[in-house]
Design a protein around this motif. Sequence first.
Motif, short mmCIF file in Angstrom:
data_model
loop_
_atom_site.label_atom_id
_atom_site.label_comp_id
_atom_site.label_asym_id
_atom_site.label_seq_id
_atom_site.Cartn_x
_atom_site.Cartn_y
_atom_site.Cartn_z
N UNK A 1 -18.98 -9.28 21.26
CA UNK A 1 -18.64 -10.32 22.35
C UNK A 1 -16.99 -10.52 22.45
N UNK A 2 -16.48 -9.88 21.68
CA UNK A 2 -15.09 -10.23 21.74
C UNK A 2 -14.53 -11.47 21.14
N UNK A 3 -15.29 -12.13 20.41
CA UNK A 3 -14.96 -13.42 19.73
C UNK A 3 -14.74 -13.11 18.07
N UNK A 4 -14.60 -12.06 17.69
CA UNK A 4 -14.34 -11.93 16.23
C UNK A 4 -13.63 -10.58 16.03
N UNK A 5 -12.68 -10.48 15.29
CA UNK A 5 -12.16 -9.25 14.67
C UNK A 5 -12.15 -9.31 13.24
N UNK A 6 -12.31 -8.00 12.75
CA UNK A 6 -12.22 -7.52 11.55
C UNK A 6 -11.39 -6.85 11.22
N UNK A 7 -10.09 -6.96 10.13
CA UNK A 7 -9.27 -6.27 9.67
C UNK A 7 -9.14 -6.11 8.17
N UNK A 8 -8.85 -4.84 7.99
CA UNK A 8 -8.45 -4.79 6.41
C UNK A 8 -6.89 -4.57 6.19
N UNK A 9 -6.40 -5.07 5.01
CA UNK A 9 -4.88 -5.26 5.02
C UNK A 9 -4.82 -4.98 3.46
N UNK A 10 -3.34 -4.79 3.22
CA UNK A 10 -2.81 -4.51 1.85
C UNK A 10 -1.55 -5.16 1.46
N UNK A 11 -1.62 -5.56 0.48
CA UNK A 11 -0.59 -6.59 -0.03
C UNK A 11 0.17 -5.95 -1.20
N UNK A 12 1.53 -5.59 -0.85
CA UNK A 12 2.26 -5.02 -1.84
C UNK A 12 2.98 -5.78 -2.70
N UNK A 13 2.68 -5.84 -4.21
CA UNK A 13 3.27 -6.76 -5.15
C UNK A 13 4.55 -6.67 -5.15
N UNK A 14 5.06 -5.36 -5.01
CA UNK A 14 6.55 -5.11 -5.21
C UNK A 14 7.42 -5.74 -3.87
N UNK A 15 7.03 -5.52 -2.81
CA UNK A 15 7.79 -5.95 -1.65
C UNK A 15 7.24 -7.42 -0.92
N UNK A 16 6.06 -7.84 -1.41
CA UNK A 16 5.63 -9.07 -0.76
C UNK A 16 5.04 -8.74 0.56
N UNK A 17 5.18 -7.60 1.19
CA UNK A 17 4.96 -7.41 2.49
C UNK A 17 3.30 -7.10 2.62
N UNK A 18 2.47 -7.70 3.70
CA UNK A 18 1.12 -7.35 4.01
C UNK A 18 1.34 -6.40 5.31
N UNK A 19 0.31 -5.26 5.13
CA UNK A 19 0.37 -4.33 6.09
C UNK A 19 -1.12 -4.20 6.56
N UNK A 20 -1.42 -4.21 7.85
CA UNK A 20 -2.68 -4.03 8.39
C UNK A 20 -3.19 -2.86 8.30
N UNK A 21 -4.04 -2.43 7.72
CA UNK A 21 -4.39 -0.90 7.64
C UNK A 21 -5.56 -0.29 8.52
N UNK A 22 -6.45 -1.32 8.94
CA UNK A 22 -7.44 -0.88 10.17
C UNK A 22 -7.87 -2.15 10.58
#
Length: 194
Positions: free
Chosen positions: A173-194
């Motif tokens: 219905x376009x009311x929800x999005x599900x994403x996978x993400x990855x947090x890098x302990x070395x850099x602190x950066x979160x990357x959306x991966x799907x």
Amino acid sequence: MMKRLNSEEALAKLMSGNKRYVIAKQVYSNLTPERRAELKEGQRPIAIILGCSDSRVPPELIFDQGLGDLFVVRVAANILDDVVLGSIEYAVSHLGTSLVMILGHSKCGAIEATAARGGMEGHLPCLAAEIQPSLDEVKDKPGDLINNAAKENSKMIGQKLLSEPILAARVNAGKLRVVAAFYDLDTGVVEVIS
């Protein structure tokens, strides 16, 4: 009370907060007595974060969010079981949250323990059984086995969530999005991966 954000706005707010965290320019918003008083009336979290219990990955800090901003479910290796799924469904159905993020991270100890197949006493085999499919999926891929498995695990859990009727109906219905993400302990950066 904060207005409801759609999934795109919520994801943008999370990623903006992560950028502030990475450069140590956090604003620590929504940590005031006024915010506490406001939350007595209810909550409208901008996102649901299914994250790992690892003490190095606190979602409120790495996304620079405050009280009432995130609905956080944490379990080793961010695995999915019925209780975790029920918690996510509650936040979607009853709180109207429009974004679910499955947040894996580098150097995940639960994945490392599963890969090493050591020290699996007590209930740890139950945890390892949930993690093993991600290790199997990436075992022949180049790169770091543990980090690859953490990313794959988050993607697999995202796919499982998309097959759940309550969540699937809202996604369709376009009311929800599900994403996978990855947090890098070395850099602190979160990357959306799907």
